[in-house]
Structure formats: structure tokens, C-alpha cells
Design an enzyme around this catalytic site. Sequence first.
Site, short mmCIF file in Angstrom:
data_model
loop_
_atom_site.label_atom_id
_atom_site.label_comp_id
_atom_site.label_asym_id
_atom_site.label_seq_id
_atom_site.Cartn_x
_atom_site.Cartn_y
_atom_site.Cartn_z
N ASP A 58 30.90 -52.80 -18.79
CA ASP A 58 29.43 -52.46 -18.05
C ASP A 58 29.39 -50.72 -18.55
O ASP A 58 29.54 -50.33 -17.69
CB ASP A 58 29.05 -53.04 -16.86
CG ASP A 58 27.60 -52.76 -16.50
OD1 ASP A 58 26.88 -53.47 -16.81
OD2 ASP A 58 27.29 -51.87 -15.86
N HIS A 69 24.97 -49.51 -10.42
CA HIS A 69 24.81 -48.83 -11.48
C HIS A 69 26.12 -47.98 -11.57
O HIS A 69 26.02 -46.81 -12.33
CB HIS A 69 23.63 -47.93 -11.57
CG HIS A 69 22.34 -48.69 -11.57
ND1 HIS A 69 22.14 -49.53 -12.41
CD2 HIS A 69 21.37 -48.85 -10.45
CE1 HIS A 69 20.76 -50.39 -12.14
NE2 HIS A 69 20.72 -49.76 -10.96
N ASP A 90 24.92 -53.95 -23.77
CA ASP A 90 26.08 -52.93 -23.80
C ASP A 90 26.83 -53.01 -25.06
O ASP A 90 26.94 -51.66 -25.62
CB ASP A 90 27.34 -53.83 -22.71
CG ASP A 90 26.51 -53.57 -21.35
OD1 ASP A 90 26.73 -52.23 -20.59
OD2 ASP A 90 26.03 -54.43 -20.82
N ASP A 94 29.68 -52.31 -11.05
CA ASP A 94 28.77 -53.23 -11.86
C ASP A 94 29.90 -54.39 -12.39
O ASP A 94 29.86 -55.48 -12.37
CB ASP A 94 28.01 -52.72 -12.87
CG ASP A 94 26.70 -52.21 -12.33
OD1 ASP A 94 26.54 -52.08 -11.11
OD2 ASP A 94 25.88 -51.55 -13.09
N GLU A 139 27.65 -47.17 -18.61
CA GLU A 139 26.55 -46.37 -18.17
C GLU A 139 26.34 -45.48 -19.16
O GLU A 139 27.18 -45.11 -20.20
CB GLU A 139 26.87 -45.96 -16.84
CG GLU A 139 27.18 -46.91 -15.66
CD GLU A 139 26.15 -47.78 -15.40
OE1 GLU A 139 24.92 -47.38 -15.31
OE2 GLU A 139 26.51 -48.85 -15.01
N ALA A 140 24.92 -45.06 -19.39
CA ALA A 140 24.61 -44.12 -20.30
C ALA A 140 23.45 -43.03 -19.83
O ALA A 140 22.91 -43.45 -18.83
CB ALA A 140 23.86 -45.04 -21.47
P1 AMP Z 1 23.30 -50.85 -15.66
O1 AMP Z 1 24.40 -51.71 -16.31
O2 AMP Z 1 22.35 -51.91 -15.19
O3 AMP Z 1 23.54 -49.93 -14.44
O4 AMP Z 1 22.57 -49.65 -16.56
C1 AMP Z 1 23.07 -49.29 -17.64
C2 AMP Z 1 22.29 -48.18 -18.20
O5 AMP Z 1 21.01 -48.40 -18.42
C3 AMP Z 1 22.28 -47.05 -17.04
O6 AMP Z 1 23.30 -46.00 -17.06
C4 AMP Z 1 20.87 -46.16 -17.84
O7 AMP Z 1 21.38 -45.64 -18.99
C5 AMP Z 1 20.11 -47.43 -18.08
N1 AMP Z 1 19.21 -47.81 -16.96
C6 AMP Z 1 19.47 -48.75 -16.02
N2 AMP Z 1 18.48 -49.09 -15.17
C7 AMP Z 1 17.47 -47.89 -15.76
C8 AMP Z 1 16.31 -47.52 -15.23
N3 AMP Z 1 15.58 -48.09 -14.00
N4 AMP Z 1 15.61 -46.62 -15.73
C9 AMP Z 1 16.19 -45.96 -16.81
N5 AMP Z 1 17.32 -46.16 -17.39
C10 AMP Z 1 17.95 -47.50 -16.79
MG MG Z 2 26.03 -50.73 -14.89
#
Ligand code: AMP
Ligand code: MG
Length: 337
Positions: free
Chosen positions: A122, A281, A222, A286, A124-125
Site C-alpha cells: 500500500d 494513510h 498502487d 494500511d 503512499e505518495a
Molecule cells: P491511501 O492508500 O488511501 O492511504 O492513499 C494513498 C495515496 O493516495 C496517499 O498517499 C495520497 O497520495 C493519495 N490520497 C489518498 N487520499 C487522498 C486525499 N483525500 N486527497 C488527496 N490525495 C489522497
Molecule cells: Mg495507504
Amino acid sequence: METQKKNSQPANKTSTSEEGEEEQCRADTSCAKNEKQEPSSPKQGDFSDPVYKEIAMANGTINQMNRDELRAKCAELKLDTRGIKDVLKKRLKSYYKRQKLMHSSAANANSDVYFDYICVVDYEATCEENNPPGFLHEIIEFPMVLIDTHTLEIVDSFQEYVKPVVNPQLSEFCVKLTGITQKMVDEAQTFHQVLKRAVSWLQEKELGTKYTYTFLTDGSWDMGKFLHTQCKLSCIRYPPFARKWINIRKSYRNFYKVARAQTKLICMLENLGMQYDGRPHCGLDDSRNIARIAIHMLKDGCQLRVNECLHSGEPRSVPVSAPIEGAPAPQNPKKRN
Ligand code: AMP
Ligand code: MG
């Protein structure tokens, strides 16, 4: 604040249509005979063993039970009592099968899983509030959590932060969302170096050589977006071992027969009677929580199968009829020509 990342996925990405395709019930002994398309599993059982007759009889009894009886039986066995009739049946069959095989010399208790290991990823970006169109996401956290499908346990994990190069400065929004600070990424290495260490970690576990494995993600982004974009930015060829994966949202949706809106991470956990453990996050947290869902599904008798792949840079559905094969052995990243 469930992810814009996931919410903003174009419809054709999340619906790379697997509608009507079933995650198969491994609890049914009749399935076992149809599993010729599986990778050759060294742990496959000998189905002439009397234990399989016992399992077939237990399955027959379960098939006769109505929903109330199924729920009562689940409660008696301290199993989850949620879900439609079909899910309750599969849960009970899976439970009995594991119990019976555990006390038998016929086979390993989970001899009919598709892969020895499932590796949850998973990423993060980098991001901004309401990511502007065309925003270039760079991977800033590379976590992996390894599930042993035979013991149904998380057996190891990997986590490294990654230094973004195109936009080295994290937005305030990104820091708040992910908990990843500017210092953490400033002190981290580039994606190319981190990917090399991720490959070494996978190689140490003998994945793709001694053991079969595949990747599992929460959604298509991903691999389909973050890894694909990052490899282009880092001038690396997309790693062949990450070309196919299990999108757990699709598996969950098909298996538990729920609406798409019910397949957000927190929602999937809650519907299975679990709470998110850790910090949402954070990539590693995650991944761990996604792994908990995967383990619950395996216990419920869901044969998690590869259901997505990368095709011309886009995530696509893998049809249920496709032969089941594990990911190839991981290899060091190669430079793009
Ligand atoms: P997650 O796996 O849901 O934590 O999300 C992976 C990546 O998606 C995060 O590190 C962000 O780069 C992008 N992301 C997730 N949620 C948001 C959000 N609400 N607004 C902008 N980017 C998001
Ligand atoms: Mg994540």
C-alpha cells in the site's frame, strides 16, 4: 476522510469488470477436483483419504441448513455471524475443512490455497488537497506485509520511506494525511534504491523460487498508477513481478456481495467486525489492516485469486478463466531504454 485517491479513480478502473465472477469456495471438496489450473502445489492432498469423505459429509449437512441455523452454528463455534447465507455456508465449510485437515495426515490444513504467500502493498505518495488534474504522484512510502496463507498469519513486514525527486517538498496536506514528515523523506533514499532493497527482501524469502506468491492491493492505484508513474519518473522498467495482483476490493465485493461503496478500507473492516488498527494513510498500517481483511476472507473460504493486471500502462481485469500462476521471482530494477 476516505481517500480521494480511491474515490477519484475513473469508473473504468474500479469496474474493470469482474461483475458476476465468483471468488471460489475452497471449502467445497468438489472444487478441489476442478483446481487443475492451479500452479502445481507440492502440498496438494490425496483426495482418496477418508478425511475428504468426512468433509464432503459436513458440507452436505451445511448445505441443508437455513440462515438461522447457519448463524447459530457460527455463533456456537465463535465464528463471525455476519453475512448472507452463502457467506455463512462458506465460512462454516472452510472452518470444518481446516479443522478436519489439521487433525489428519492427508494434507496441510490449507493445502488448497493458490499461493504460499500473499504480499500486501500500500504505497503512499505525494499529494495535494483535491489533487489537481495531471498531478504527478511520487511514491514516498514503500511498505509490504507478508501473509503466510498456510498458517493464515502475518509473518513479516518491510517499510522504507522514499525521497521524492520531481517535487521534493511535501505539501502540508500530504504531511497531515500520511503522517510522513519532510525530514523522513529528506533522509530517505530514491525510489530506485528502495526498490532494490524491496527486491532483496522478497528474494530472501525465496518468493517466486521456492514458494509461490502474489501481490495484493486495496484498489487499482498502487500498481496501476503509483508504481507505474514512479517507474517512468525513475527511468526504470516496470517490474515484471508486479504486473498482476489481487485487488482486494473486487474480491471482497464478489465474495460478500456488497455494493462498491462498501469496499473502502474502514468499511470492509467494520463489516467484518474489525476496527482499523493504527494510523490511517500510514502505508504500513494500511497494509497490515488490508492483510487482516485478506486473512479473514481466506478463513471464510474465499480463494483470493489474481484479478487485475497492468496492460499498456492501465489496470485491467484478469478473467476468472485465466490460468492461475504466481508472480515471477523478483529481479533488480532495470533501467529503461
Ligand atoms: P491511501 O492508500 O488511501 O492511504 O492513499 C494513498 C495515496 O493516495 C496517499 O498517499 C495520497 O497520495 C493519495 N490520497 C489518498 N487520499 C487522498 C486525499 N483525500 N486527497 C488527496 N490525495 C489522497
Ligand atoms: Mg495507504
